[in-house]
Design a protein around this motif. Structure first.
Motif, mmCIF file in Angstrom:
data_model
loop_
_atom_site.group_PDB
_atom_site.id
_atom_site.type_symbol
_atom_site.label_atom_id
_atom_site.label_comp_id
_atom_site.label_asym_id
_atom_site.label_seq_id
_atom_site.Cartn_x
_atom_site.Cartn_y
_atom_site.Cartn_z
ATOM 1 N N TYR A 346 -8.432 -6.909 -70.358
ATOM 2 C CA TYR A 346 -8.653 -8.337 -70.503
ATOM 3 C C TYR A 346 -7.603 -8.945 -69.662
ATOM 4 O O TYR A 346 -6.429 -8.819 -69.868
ATOM 5 C CB TYR A 346 -8.514 -8.838 -71.935
ATOM 6 C CG TYR A 346 -8.565 -10.174 -72.059
ATOM 7 C CD1 TYR A 346 -9.877 -10.764 -72.245
ATOM 8 C CD2 TYR A 346 -7.689 -11.149 -72.209
ATOM 9 C CE1 TYR A 346 -10.038 -12.124 -72.454
ATOM 10 C CE2 TYR A 346 -7.569 -12.500 -72.398
ATOM 11 C CZ TYR A 346 -9.079 -12.850 -72.565
ATOM 12 O OH TYR A 346 -9.177 -14.193 -72.751
ATOM 13 N N VAL A 347 -8.018 -9.852 -68.589
ATOM 14 C CA VAL A 347 -7.133 -10.484 -67.710
ATOM 15 C C VAL A 347 -6.683 -11.870 -68.510
ATOM 16 O O VAL A 347 -7.418 -12.725 -68.831
ATOM 17 C CB VAL A 347 -8.003 -11.212 -66.512
ATOM 18 C CG1 VAL A 347 -7.019 -11.754 -65.686
ATOM 19 C CG2 VAL A 347 -8.429 -9.807 -65.732
ATOM 20 N N SER A 348 -5.177 -11.879 -68.894
ATOM 21 C CA SER A 348 -4.672 -12.809 -69.375
ATOM 22 C C SER A 348 -4.001 -13.773 -68.428
ATOM 23 O O SER A 348 -3.975 -15.107 -68.665
ATOM 24 C CB SER A 348 -3.435 -12.331 -70.334
ATOM 25 O OG SER A 348 -2.264 -11.690 -69.653
ATOM 26 N N GLU A 349 -3.711 -13.396 -67.112
ATOM 27 C CA GLU A 349 -3.178 -14.176 -66.168
ATOM 28 C C GLU A 349 -3.426 -13.656 -65.073
ATOM 29 O O GLU A 349 -3.318 -12.708 -64.658
ATOM 30 C CB GLU A 349 -1.651 -14.449 -66.628
ATOM 31 C CG GLU A 349 -0.903 -15.571 -65.720
ATOM 32 C CD GLU A 349 0.383 -15.843 -66.061
ATOM 33 O OE1 GLU A 349 1.135 -16.384 -65.185
ATOM 34 O OE2 GLU A 349 0.927 -14.894 -67.045
ATOM 35 N N VAL A 350 -3.530 -14.859 -63.852
ATOM 36 C CA VAL A 350 -3.773 -14.380 -62.458
ATOM 37 C C VAL A 350 -2.635 -15.296 -61.720
ATOM 38 O O VAL A 350 -2.660 -16.654 -61.939
ATOM 39 C CB VAL A 350 -5.390 -14.768 -61.975
ATOM 40 C CG1 VAL A 350 -5.306 -14.508 -60.563
ATOM 41 C CG2 VAL A 350 -6.257 -14.219 -62.989
ATOM 42 N N ARG A 351 -1.981 -14.383 -61.045
ATOM 43 C CA ARG A 351 -0.880 -15.162 -60.375
ATOM 44 C C ARG A 351 -1.502 -15.935 -59.005
ATOM 45 O O ARG A 351 -2.133 -15.506 -58.445
ATOM 46 C CB ARG A 351 -0.189 -13.973 -59.736
ATOM 47 C CG ARG A 351 1.433 -14.371 -59.335
ATOM 48 C CD ARG A 351 2.415 -13.296 -59.184
ATOM 49 N NE ARG A 351 3.826 -13.863 -58.716
ATOM 50 C CZ ARG A 351 4.364 -13.825 -57.842
ATOM 51 N NH1 ARG A 351 3.788 -13.276 -56.662
ATOM 52 N NH2 ARG A 351 5.871 -14.111 -57.766
ATOM 53 N N THR A 352 -0.898 -17.126 -59.045
ATOM 54 C CA THR A 352 -1.119 -18.140 -58.026
ATOM 55 C C THR A 352 -1.209 -17.786 -56.256
ATOM 56 O O THR A 352 -0.142 -16.903 -56.190
ATOM 57 C CB THR A 352 -0.741 -19.525 -58.197
ATOM 58 O OG1 THR A 352 -0.698 -19.893 -59.232
ATOM 59 C CG2 THR A 352 -1.143 -20.385 -57.057
ATOM 60 N N ASP A 353 -2.169 -17.629 -55.636
ATOM 61 C CA ASP A 353 -2.132 -17.096 -54.405
ATOM 62 C C ASP A 353 -2.239 -15.711 -54.072
ATOM 63 O O ASP A 353 -1.823 -15.038 -53.013
ATOM 64 C CB ASP A 353 -0.873 -18.000 -53.494
ATOM 65 C CG ASP A 353 -1.125 -19.087 -53.285
ATOM 66 O OD1 ASP A 353 -2.441 -19.512 -53.193
ATOM 67 O OD2 ASP A 353 -0.257 -20.105 -53.314
ATOM 68 N N SER A 354 -2.251 -15.026 -55.267
ATOM 69 C CA SER A 354 -2.424 -13.480 -55.024
ATOM 70 C C SER A 354 -3.785 -12.993 -54.607
ATOM 71 O O SER A 354 -4.746 -13.842 -54.669
ATOM 72 C CB SER A 354 -2.112 -13.058 -56.529
ATOM 73 O OG SER A 354 -3.306 -13.066 -57.348
ATOM 74 N N PRO A 355 -4.068 -11.623 -54.153
ATOM 75 C CA PRO A 355 -5.286 -11.268 -53.842
ATOM 76 C C PRO A 355 -6.194 -11.560 -54.708
ATOM 77 O O PRO A 355 -7.511 -11.821 -54.572
ATOM 78 C CB PRO A 355 -5.130 -9.888 -53.440
ATOM 79 C CG PRO A 355 -3.561 -9.680 -53.072
ATOM 80 C CD PRO A 355 -2.954 -10.789 -53.861
ATOM 81 N N ALA A 356 -5.914 -11.326 -56.177
ATOM 82 C CA ALA A 356 -7.042 -11.573 -57.286
ATOM 83 C C ALA A 356 -7.482 -12.792 -57.239
ATOM 84 O O ALA A 356 -8.554 -13.199 -57.420
ATOM 85 C CB ALA A 356 -6.454 -11.026 -58.574
ATOM 86 N N TYR A 357 -6.426 -13.883 -57.193
ATOM 87 C CA TYR A 357 -6.593 -15.505 -57.280
ATOM 88 C C TYR A 357 -7.486 -15.945 -56.134
ATOM 89 O O TYR A 357 -8.461 -16.528 -56.166
ATOM 90 C CB TYR A 357 -5.200 -16.126 -57.322
ATOM 91 C CG TYR A 357 -5.462 -17.553 -56.915
ATOM 92 C CD1 TYR A 357 -5.295 -18.340 -58.285
ATOM 93 C CD2 TYR A 357 -5.391 -18.250 -56.091
ATOM 94 C CE1 TYR A 357 -5.328 -19.682 -58.334
ATOM 95 C CE2 TYR A 357 -5.334 -19.600 -55.936
ATOM 96 C CZ TYR A 357 -5.391 -20.483 -57.280
ATOM 97 O OH TYR A 357 -5.416 -21.654 -57.217
#
Length: 419
Positions: A346-357
């Motif tokens: 479960y994704v709880s947080e995505v870092r800003t400007d990261s590849p996932a974001y």
């Protein structure tokens, strides 16, 4: 200071500066022809000679300056069985009863702290002061020079270089490392990590005194063996001053703390230690933790366990990039999960400007596959991330919840680098 704008007049009294040479034209022509012939011969000989010399230099000298390569032994996390837990409790009862039978007094306490202090003092020569100078300009266009500093710790040797672990403070003006004897040397940043805010320095000590060359790096210990209540020693800059020490206890250990792109153990100490350049060593003198800036507002300190950092440290030292996705995730408890929830993390947080974001992964998504590998736990997720390489292109399969249930989405992703 000499005036560079002033033209210097020729010295009439100096025959070397003022010299007139008059030669016969014939003699001059002979010399020109001779010089031309010599130049042709020299060119014929010099070409092959330079090629041979270049080959010898590249093979015997430059080839020796290979990139740093070290290998750090790793530990695997293990789950304690009920039998191990019972055995551990039994030992703790024995120790507790043994302590109760001893008549402890003030002298015993002083001796205990002196003994612990000596352990820290023995590692003092592995502590270095890292200094970085930066320049800036103020509103009035005046040049300002600023120096920032912190502590680092020597963790390995590679040829004529010492390898230093330190907080990331890569600056344009370069970095210097100060040793325990007051000597200083320029250092090169060979690796850095934006998530843990750590860097690795290489310091060439080939021209330094023997006492610096004989420094034994600190041993990287096993943080998985740490127990609550154990004594811990803080070295580096625990009170904000380089080469200071502090003694405390481990108050708690979070064995499954969620980090970006993985998970690990967080060690809690009963002191508020400076998070810029403070390292934890056990009573055997082994490095077991790096105090972090996970929560500077807390009255106690938190540290990354060194065992969780060994792959990262090895990659940074060897110039191998560590994969970066930018996702903080949690295990899904299948017993508590609602019916129909897909397996994955479960994704709880995505870092800003990261590849996932940047590709559109969101909080609440469930990652079920990365490339050709299924993701069933954060342990598996961490293992997959450690095997991936920066710039690797692959597909990430996620399930996203909506009013009609979960929808499967596929994202083509270029893996980033943590540096």
């Amino acid at each position: 200071m000499p005036d560079t704008k002033k033209e210097h007049e020729p010295d009439e009294k100096n025959p070397f500066i003022k010299q007139t040479i008059i030669e016969d034209n014939k003699e001059r022509n002979k010399k020109v022809i001779s010089a031309a012939c010599l130049a042709i011969v020299f060119g014929m000989v010099a070409g092959p000679s330079m090629a041979l010399t270049s080959h010898i230099i590249n093979k015997n000298i430059l080839s020796k300056k290979t990139k740093t390569t070290i290998e750090i032994p790793k530990e695997e996390t293990t789950v304690e069985s009920s039998e191990e837990a019972e055995s551990s409790e039994h030992v703790e009862d024995i120790v507790a009863s043994a302590i109760e039978s001893i008549d402890l007094n003030e002298k015993n306490l002083v001796q205990m702290y002196e003994s612990l202090s000596k352990v820290a003092e023995k590692k003092d020569n592995t502590i270095v002061k890292i200094s970085a100078v930066t320049t800036d300009t103020d509103w009035f266009n005046n040049t300002l020079q600023n120096e920032s500093s912190c502590s680092g710790i020597i963790i390995a040797k590679s040829g004529d270089s010492l390898i230093v672990l330190a907080p990331n403070m890569e600056k344009e003006g370069g970095i210097k490392v100060g040793f325990y004897d007051g000597s200083n040397q320029e250092a090169t940043v060979i690796g850095s990590d934006q998530l843990t805010n750590l860097m690795i320095l290489s310091v060439d000590i080939s021209s330094m005194e023997e006492k610096i060359k004989s420094i034994e790096p600190v041993v990287l210990g096993n943080s998985y063996q740490l127990k609550k209540g154990a004594f811990i020693l803080a070295v580096g800059s625990p009170v904000g001053v380089s080469r200071s020490i502090d003694i405390g206890n481990i108050t708690a250990i979070d064995k499954n703390a969620s980090f970006f792109d993985g998970y690990g153990r967080v060690i809690y100490c009963d002191k508020h230690l400076d998070s810029i350049g403070t390292f934890l060593i056990d009573t055997s003198g082994n490095l077991v933790g790096v105090v972090s800036n996970l929560d500077d507002s807390s009255s106690i300190s938190m540290a990354y366990g060194i065992s969780d950092l060994k792959v990262l440290i090895e990659n940074m030292t060897n110039g191998v990039g560590s994969a970066y996705l930018g996702v903080r995730a949690l295990d899904i408890d299948k017993d508590k999960a609602p019916e129909g929830m897909p397996s994955g993390i479960y994704v709880s947080e995505v870092r800003t400007d990261s590849p996932a974001y940047n590709i559109g992964i969101q909080s609440g998504d469930i990652i079920s596959m990365i490339g050709n590998e299924e993701v069933n736990s954060i342990t598996g997720f961490k293992n997959i991330m450690e095997k991936l390489k920066p710039n690797q292109v692959l597909n990430i399969k996620v399930n996203r919840s909506g009013k009609d249930g979960f929808t499967e989405l596929n994202f083509e992703t270029t893996i980033g680098a943590r540096s």
